[in-house]
Design a protein around this motif. Sequence first.
Motif, PDB file in Angstrom:
ATOM      1  N   MET A   1       0.846  -1.172   0.000  1.00 31.86           N
ATOM      2  CA  MET A   1       0.000   0.000   0.000  1.00 31.86           C
ATOM      3  C   MET A   1       0.894   1.239   0.000  1.00 31.86           C
ATOM      4  O   MET A   1       1.892   1.291   0.700  1.00 31.86           O
ATOM      5  N   VAL A   2       0.520   2.216  -0.799  1.00 31.52           N
ATOM      6  CA  VAL A   2       1.295   3.444  -0.922  1.00 31.52           C
ATOM      7  C   VAL A   2       0.607   4.538  -0.121  1.00 31.52           C
ATOM      8  O   VAL A   2      -0.608   4.724  -0.233  1.00 31.52           O
ATOM      9  N   LYS A   3       1.375   5.257   0.672  1.00 32.82           N
ATOM     10  CA  LYS A   3       0.829   6.362   1.460  1.00 32.82           C
ATOM     11  C   LYS A   3       1.204   7.683   0.794  1.00 32.82           C
ATOM     12  O   LYS A   3       2.368   7.897   0.454  1.00 32.82           O
ATOM     13  N   ILE A   4       0.199   8.552   0.623  1.00 33.88           N
ATOM     14  CA  ILE A   4       0.407   9.863   0.012  1.00 33.88           C
ATOM     15  C   ILE A   4      -0.151  10.916   0.954  1.00 33.88           C
ATOM     16  O   ILE A   4      -1.271  10.775   1.456  1.00 33.88           O
ATOM     17  N   ASN A   5       0.605  11.987   1.170  1.00 35.63           N
ATOM     18  CA  ASN A   5       0.135  13.119   1.950  1.00 35.63           C
ATOM     19  C   ASN A   5       0.051  14.325   1.015  1.00 35.63           C
ATOM     20  O   ASN A   5       1.055  14.696   0.405  1.00 35.63           O
ATOM     21  N   LEU A   6      -1.124  14.905   0.910  1.00 35.80           N
ATOM     22  CA  LEU A   6      -1.291  16.076   0.055  1.00 35.80           C
ATOM     23  C   LEU A   6      -0.976  17.343   0.842  1.00 35.80           C
ATOM     24  O   LEU A   6      -1.405  17.502   1.981  1.00 35.80           O
ATOM     25  N   ASP A   7      -0.223  18.237   0.213  1.00 35.77           N
ATOM     26  CA  ASP A   7       0.084  19.521   0.839  1.00 35.77           C
ATOM     27  C   ASP A   7      -0.987  20.545   0.434  1.00 35.77           C
ATOM     28  O   ASP A   7      -1.855  20.238  -0.389  1.00 35.77           O
ATOM     29  N   PRO A   8      -0.958  21.752   0.999  1.00 39.50           N
ATOM     30  CA  PRO A   8      -1.993  22.731   0.683  1.00 39.50           C
ATOM     31  C   PRO A   8      -2.137  23.036  -0.809  1.00 39.50           C
ATOM     32  O   PRO A   8      -3.253  23.256  -1.297  1.00 39.50           O
ATOM     33  N   ASN A   9      -1.038  23.033  -1.559  1.00 42.86           N
ATOM     34  CA  ASN A   9      -1.131  23.281  -3.008  1.00 42.86           C
ATOM     35  C   ASN A   9      -1.873  22.152  -3.717  1.00 42.86           C
ATOM     36  O   ASN A   9      -2.655  22.396  -4.634  1.00 42.86           O
ATOM     37  N   ASP A  10      -1.629  20.913  -3.280  1.00 43.05           N
ATOM     38  CA  ASP A  10      -2.328  19.760  -3.856  1.00 43.05           C
ATOM     39  C   ASP A  10      -3.832  19.851  -3.560  1.00 43.05           C
ATOM     40  O   ASP A  10      -4.666  19.586  -4.426  1.00 43.05           O
ATOM     41  N   VAL A  11      -4.155  20.220  -2.316  1.00 41.20           N
ATOM     42  CA  VAL A  11      -5.561  20.332  -1.911  1.00 41.20           C
ATOM     43  C   VAL A  11      -6.239  21.441  -2.700  1.00 41.20           C
ATOM     44  O   VAL A  11      -7.385  21.291  -3.148  1.00 41.20           O
ATOM     45  N   GLU A  12      -5.548  22.542  -2.914  1.00 35.85           N
ATOM     46  CA  GLU A  12      -6.111  23.639  -3.698  1.00 35.85           C
ATOM     47  C   GLU A  12      -6.399  23.183  -5.135  1.00 35.85           C
ATOM     48  O   GLU A  12      -7.445  23.499  -5.706  1.00 35.85           O
ATOM     49  N   LEU A  13      -5.487  22.428  -5.720  1.00 34.87           N
ATOM     50  CA  LEU A  13      -5.684  21.916  -7.069  1.00 34.87           C
ATOM     51  C   LEU A  13      -6.926  21.023  -7.128  1.00 34.87           C
ATOM     52  O   LEU A  13      -7.771  21.162  -8.017  1.00 34.87           O
ATOM     53  N   ALA A  14      -7.050  20.114  -6.153  1.00 35.61           N
ATOM     54  CA  ALA A  14      -8.219  19.227  -6.121  1.00 35.61           C
ATOM     55  C   ALA A  14      -9.505  20.020  -5.950  1.00 35.61           C
ATOM     56  O   ALA A  14     -10.526  19.736  -6.589  1.00 35.61           O
ATOM     57  N   TYR A  15      -9.481  21.023  -5.097  1.00 34.54           N
ATOM     58  CA  TYR A  15     -10.670  21.850  -4.865  1.00 34.54           C
ATOM     59  C   TYR A  15     -11.068  22.573  -6.144  1.00 34.54           C
ATOM     60  O   TYR A  15     -12.254  22.646  -6.502  1.00 34.54           O
ATOM     61  N   THR A  16     -10.079  23.086  -6.877  1.00 38.28           N
ATOM     62  CA  THR A  16     -10.349  23.784  -8.137  1.00 38.28           C
ATOM     63  C   THR A  16     -10.943  22.836  -9.172  1.00 38.28           C
ATOM     64  O   THR A  16     -11.879  23.187  -9.891  1.00 38.28           O
ATOM     65  N   ILE A  17     -10.415  21.617  -9.246  1.00 35.97           N
ATOM     66  CA  ILE A  17     -10.946  20.613 -10.174  1.00 35.97           C
ATOM     67  C   ILE A  17     -12.396  20.291  -9.830  1.00 35.97           C
ATOM     68  O   ILE A  17     -13.272  20.276 -10.699  1.00 35.97           O
ATOM     69  N   ALA A  18     -12.666  20.045  -8.547  1.00 34.93           N
ATOM     70  CA  ALA A  18     -14.027  19.708  -8.120  1.00 34.93           C
ATOM     71  C   ALA A  18     -14.982  20.867  -8.393  1.00 34.93           C
ATOM     72  O   ALA A  18     -16.113  20.654  -8.847  1.00 34.93           O
ATOM     73  N   GLN A  19     -14.525  22.065  -8.138  1.00 31.78           N
ATOM     74  CA  GLN A  19     -15.350  23.259  -8.377  1.00 31.78           C
ATOM     75  C   GLN A  19     -15.666  23.401  -9.874  1.00 31.78           C
ATOM     76  O   GLN A  19     -16.811  23.641 -10.253  1.00 31.78           O
ATOM     77  N   LYS A  20     -14.665  23.215 -10.712  1.00 28.37           N
ATOM     78  CA  LYS A  20     -14.855  23.319 -12.165  1.00 28.37           C
ATOM     79  C   LYS A  20     -15.870  22.285 -12.653  1.00 28.37           C
ATOM     80  O   LYS A  20     -16.749  22.591 -13.454  1.00 28.37           O
ATOM     81  N   ARG A  21     -15.756  21.066 -12.162  1.00 27.91           N
ATOM     82  CA  ARG A  21     -16.692  20.015 -12.570  1.00 27.91           C
ATOM     83  C   ARG A  21     -18.107  20.331 -12.096  1.00 27.91           C
ATOM     84  O   ARG A  21     -19.073  20.134 -12.836  1.00 27.91           O
ATOM     85  N   PHE A  22     -18.231  20.783 -10.859  1.00 24.81           N
ATOM     86  CA  PHE A  22     -19.553  21.077 -10.314  1.00 24.81           C
ATOM     87  C   PHE A  22     -20.234  22.185 -11.119  1.00 24.81           C
ATOM     88  O   PHE A  22     -21.403  22.055 -11.501  1.00 24.81           O
TER      89      PHE A  22
END
Length: 170
Positions: free
Chosen positions: A1-22
Amino acid sequence: MVKINLDPNDVELAYTIAQKRFIGNLRMNKGFSYGYDKNLKNQLYDGFLGALGEVSWAKWTNSYHNASYTDNLQRYEDSDFQDNIEIRTQNKKAYNFLLIRPGEKKGKYILIIKNDDKDFNFNIVGSFIYNDDLPPEKLSNFGYDHRPAAYKIELNELTPMEDNERQDKF
């Protein structure tokens, strides 16, 4: 199993993607598919969770991520990533499994599980190759009569991902 920790920039990118899709779905008068009928709060969170999983995969594989859009019309015809890779992200629960619906894109499905509610830690659990329909006994509607049946893939049926196996191309 691979463990990944997202930093604030990663979280911002994901939030922007989700917002764009919504917003794109609002413009097209479109919602989630397959009988999904949760409230607005759940739709926003589920979209964000999915994008967080995709960003986790992109970070681990050093892959380009196009936010799943095929073109400027925001159609979802391409896979989440190159080489027919589809990402499925879930919160950690007592019983996790991979869910694939008949007729979905053929390819490699990756299960990513968010570890807890307060941090942005994820586990890339494993993969499953979906090239042909599975046996009918793997189908279930999980008690939701208004939703179509889906294939249930147990965690022990996934090919595990290990950190030392990382490749920039899958």
